[in-house]
Design a protein around this motif. Structure first.
Motif, PDB file in Angstrom:
ATOM      1  N   LEU A 107      -3.891 -82.764 -60.313  1.00 25.67           N
ATOM      2  CA  LEU A 107      -4.635 -81.662 -60.919  1.00 25.67           C
ATOM      3  C   LEU A 107      -3.856 -81.050 -62.074  1.00 25.67           C
ATOM      4  O   LEU A 107      -4.442 -80.688 -63.103  1.00 25.67           O
ATOM      5  CB  LEU A 107      -4.958 -80.600 -59.870  1.00 25.67           C
ATOM      6  CG  LEU A 107      -5.971 -80.997 -58.795  1.00 25.67           C
ATOM      7  CD1 LEU A 107      -6.138 -79.872 -57.782  1.00 25.67           C
ATOM      8  CD2 LEU A 107      -7.319 -81.371 -59.407  1.00 25.67           C
ATOM      9  N   ARG A 108      -2.553 -80.923 -61.909  1.00 31.74           N
ATOM     10  CA  ARG A 108      -1.729 -80.377 -62.991  1.00 31.74           C
ATOM     11  C   ARG A 108      -1.792 -81.274 -64.226  1.00 31.74           C
ATOM     12  O   ARG A 108      -1.905 -80.791 -65.352  1.00 31.74           O
ATOM     13  CB  ARG A 108      -0.283 -80.223 -62.521  1.00 31.74           C
ATOM     14  CG  ARG A 108       0.626 -79.574 -63.578  1.00 31.74           C
ATOM     15  CD  ARG A 108       2.029 -79.371 -63.065  1.00 31.74           C
ATOM     16  NE  ARG A 108       2.749 -80.614 -62.863  1.00 31.74           N
ATOM     17  CZ  ARG A 108       3.066 -81.119 -61.672  1.00 31.74           C
ATOM     18  NH1 ARG A 108       2.706 -80.506 -60.562  1.00 31.74           N
ATOM     19  NH2 ARG A 108       3.735 -82.255 -61.588  1.00 31.74           N
ATOM     20  N   GLU A 109      -1.725 -82.582 -64.029  1.00 32.11           N
ATOM     21  CA  GLU A 109      -1.783 -83.510 -65.158  1.00 32.11           C
ATOM     22  C   GLU A 109      -3.146 -83.458 -65.851  1.00 32.11           C
ATOM     23  O   GLU A 109      -3.224 -83.528 -67.085  1.00 32.11           O
ATOM     24  CB  GLU A 109      -1.483 -84.929 -64.677  1.00 32.11           C
ATOM     25  CG  GLU A 109      -0.037 -85.127 -64.267  1.00 32.11           C
ATOM     26  CD  GLU A 109       0.255 -86.534 -63.782  1.00 32.11           C
ATOM     27  OE1 GLU A 109      -0.711 -87.324 -63.624  1.00 32.11           O
ATOM     28  OE2 GLU A 109       1.432 -86.850 -63.559  1.00 32.11           O
ATOM     29  N   LEU A 110      -4.208 -83.320 -65.080  1.00 32.10           N
ATOM     30  CA  LEU A 110      -5.533 -83.175 -65.690  1.00 32.10           C
ATOM     31  C   LEU A 110      -5.617 -81.878 -66.485  1.00 32.10           C
ATOM     32  O   LEU A 110      -6.184 -81.847 -67.580  1.00 32.10           O
ATOM     33  CB  LEU A 110      -6.611 -83.202 -64.603  1.00 32.10           C
ATOM     34  CG  LEU A 110      -6.858 -84.553 -63.933  1.00 32.10           C
ATOM     35  CD1 LEU A 110      -7.760 -84.389 -62.713  1.00 32.10           C
ATOM     36  CD2 LEU A 110      -7.507 -85.538 -64.921  1.00 32.10           C
ATOM     37  N   ARG A 111      -5.040 -80.818 -65.946  1.00 34.98           N
ATOM     38  CA  ARG A 111      -5.029 -79.525 -66.633  1.00 34.98           C
ATOM     39  C   ARG A 111      -4.279 -79.636 -67.955  1.00 34.98           C
ATOM     40  O   ARG A 111      -4.741 -79.148 -68.994  1.00 34.98           O
ATOM     41  CB  ARG A 111      -4.385 -78.488 -65.721  1.00 34.98           C
ATOM     42  CG  ARG A 111      -4.404 -77.052 -66.225  1.00 34.98           C
ATOM     43  CD  ARG A 111      -3.627 -76.146 -65.266  1.00 34.98           C
ATOM     44  NE  ARG A 111      -3.966 -76.408 -63.885  1.00 34.98           N
ATOM     45  CZ  ARG A 111      -3.079 -76.721 -62.946  1.00 34.98           C
ATOM     46  NH1 ARG A 111      -1.793 -76.833 -63.245  1.00 34.98           N
ATOM     47  NH2 ARG A 111      -3.474 -76.927 -61.709  1.00 34.98           N
ATOM     48  N   GLU A 112      -3.123 -80.286 -67.919  1.00 34.46           N
ATOM     49  CA  GLU A 112      -2.316 -80.419 -69.125  1.00 34.46           C
ATOM     50  C   GLU A 112      -2.999 -81.298 -70.162  1.00 34.46           C
ATOM     51  O   GLU A 112      -2.755 -81.149 -71.361  1.00 34.46           O
ATOM     52  CB  GLU A 112      -0.941 -80.979 -68.757  1.00 34.46           C
ATOM     53  CG  GLU A 112      -0.087 -80.002 -67.956  1.00 34.46           C
ATOM     54  CD  GLU A 112       1.205 -80.616 -67.453  1.00 34.46           C
ATOM     55  OE1 GLU A 112       1.342 -81.857 -67.534  1.00 34.46           O
ATOM     56  OE2 GLU A 112       2.067 -79.856 -66.975  1.00 34.46           O
ATOM     57  N   ALA A 113      -3.855 -82.213 -69.718  1.00 32.80           N
ATOM     58  CA  ALA A 113      -4.585 -83.085 -70.630  1.00 32.80           C
ATOM     59  C   ALA A 113      -5.916 -82.476 -71.061  1.00 32.80           C
ATOM     60  O   ALA A 113      -6.691 -83.126 -71.777  1.00 32.80           O
ATOM     61  CB  ALA A 113      -4.827 -84.442 -69.977  1.00 32.80           C
ATOM     62  N   ASP A 114      -6.211 -81.242 -70.623  1.00 35.70           N
ATOM     63  CA  ASP A 114      -7.453 -80.549 -70.975  1.00 35.70           C
ATOM     64  C   ASP A 114      -8.689 -81.304 -70.497  1.00 35.70           C
ATOM     65  O   ASP A 114      -9.732 -81.316 -71.169  1.00 35.70           O
ATOM     66  CB  ASP A 114      -7.542 -80.316 -72.486  1.00 35.70           C
ATOM     67  CG  ASP A 114      -6.468 -79.352 -72.985  1.00 35.70           C
ATOM     68  OD1 ASP A 114      -6.167 -78.393 -72.260  1.00 35.70           O
ATOM     69  OD2 ASP A 114      -5.935 -79.578 -74.079  1.00 35.70           O
ATOM     70  N   VAL A 115      -8.587 -81.923 -69.327  1.00 33.35           N
ATOM     71  CA  VAL A 115      -9.728 -82.608 -68.727  1.00 33.35           C
ATOM     72  C   VAL A 115     -10.422 -81.647 -67.769  1.00 33.35           C
ATOM     73  O   VAL A 115      -9.780 -81.075 -66.882  1.00 33.35           O
ATOM     74  CB  VAL A 115      -9.288 -83.880 -67.975  1.00 33.35           C
ATOM     75  CG1 VAL A 115     -10.476 -84.517 -67.258  1.00 33.35           C
ATOM     76  CG2 VAL A 115      -8.651 -84.878 -68.941  1.00 33.35           C
ATOM     77  N   GLU A 116     -11.719 -81.465 -67.955  1.00 35.47           N
ATOM     78  CA  GLU A 116     -12.481 -80.582 -67.081  1.00 35.47           C
ATOM     79  C   GLU A 116     -12.635 -81.218 -65.701  1.00 35.47           C
ATOM     80  O   GLU A 116     -12.830 -82.436 -65.565  1.00 35.47           O
ATOM     81  CB  GLU A 116     -13.868 -80.321 -67.672  1.00 35.47           C
ATOM     82  CG  GLU A 116     -13.847 -79.627 -69.022  1.00 35.47           C
ATOM     83  CD  GLU A 116     -13.461 -78.172 -68.898  1.00 35.47           C
ATOM     84  OE1 GLU A 116     -13.734 -77.574 -67.841  1.00 35.47           O
ATOM     85  OE2 GLU A 116     -12.889 -77.619 -69.856  1.00 35.47           O
TER      86      GLU A 116
END
Length: 220
Positions: free
Chosen positions: A93-102
């Motif tokens: 989830l952190r990696e998705l957040r950092e990649a700006d993925v909804e």
């Protein structure tokens, strides 16, 4: 949508580093996608509904929304008195957040928990938070406004209703669904989702790698 950290020791990637990371994304993502597709080919040929990355031929604009099941996909919910992130879930989830993925949740809860998704999501959060035993809290803020729950018993998964609503809420973006139940993955795939089964044994990644998701977002 807010991008709060899971705990105070986790911070977002600085803009220069993020730009450098994206500059090398194409090669990394293409390699990862090819590897996962190759690994899933034998299962697909055998008629499996549980291959690594599968999708319908429908397209979308250059973006992706990643939906998750909750229990036993992101959160351990077995009847042993504990409720916490599954291994690698917080990091993913952190990696998705950092990649700006909804991201979003597509999860079954009792319809009587509320009249709207927001009311049912609030009840879900109240129950999860009350019994949470993890060292860092669940990142509800990441999913704000995109928690889809059944309005009736008939809408409960594996009914396609929630997946149809998820596609509509993605506004033309590609949609990804990660879960642990084969039937739900099959239904999601039929509704045009890329799907990934979590909880595999062996060398499979715990979750669909973020470079692959970013590559999906760039598809026509």
């Amino acid at each position: 949508m807010p991008h709060n950290t899971v705990n105070s020791s986790q911070t977002s990637t600085p803009a220069p580093r993020r730009a450098a990371r994206r500059a090398g994304l194409a090669t990394t993502a293409a390699t990862a996608l090819a590897a996962l597709a190759a690994a899933s080919a034998p299962a697909a040929a055998a008629g499996s509904t549980d291959t690594a990355v599968q999708r319908s031929p429908e397209g979308g604009r250059h973006c992706a929304v990643v939906y998750f099941d909750l229990g036993e996909t992101l959160v351990h919910t077995e009847d042993d008195g504990s409720l916490h992130y599954l291994p690698e879930a917080a990091r993913h989830l952190r990696e998705l957040r950092e990649a700006d993925v909804e991201v979003g949740l597509i999860t079954n809860v009792p319809p009587e928990w509320g009249e709207t998704d927001a009311e049912r999501a609030a009840k879900l959060r109240e129950i999860v938070d009350a019994d949470w035993t993890g060292t860092s809290p669940f990142a509800w803020e990441d999913f704000e406004g995109r928690i889809l729950t059944p309005r009736t018993v008939e809408e409960r998964k594996p009914s396609p209703a929630l997946f149809e609503r998820g596609s509509g809420a993605a506004h033309g973006c590609h949609v990804v669904y990660q879960g642990e139940t084969a039937k739900e993955l099959e239904v999601a795939r039929k509704e045009g989702y890329f799907t990934y089964a979590v909880g595999r044994e062996g060398a499979w990644p715990a979750y669909l790698p973020v470079p692959v998701i970013e590559a999906i977002a760039q598809l026509p």
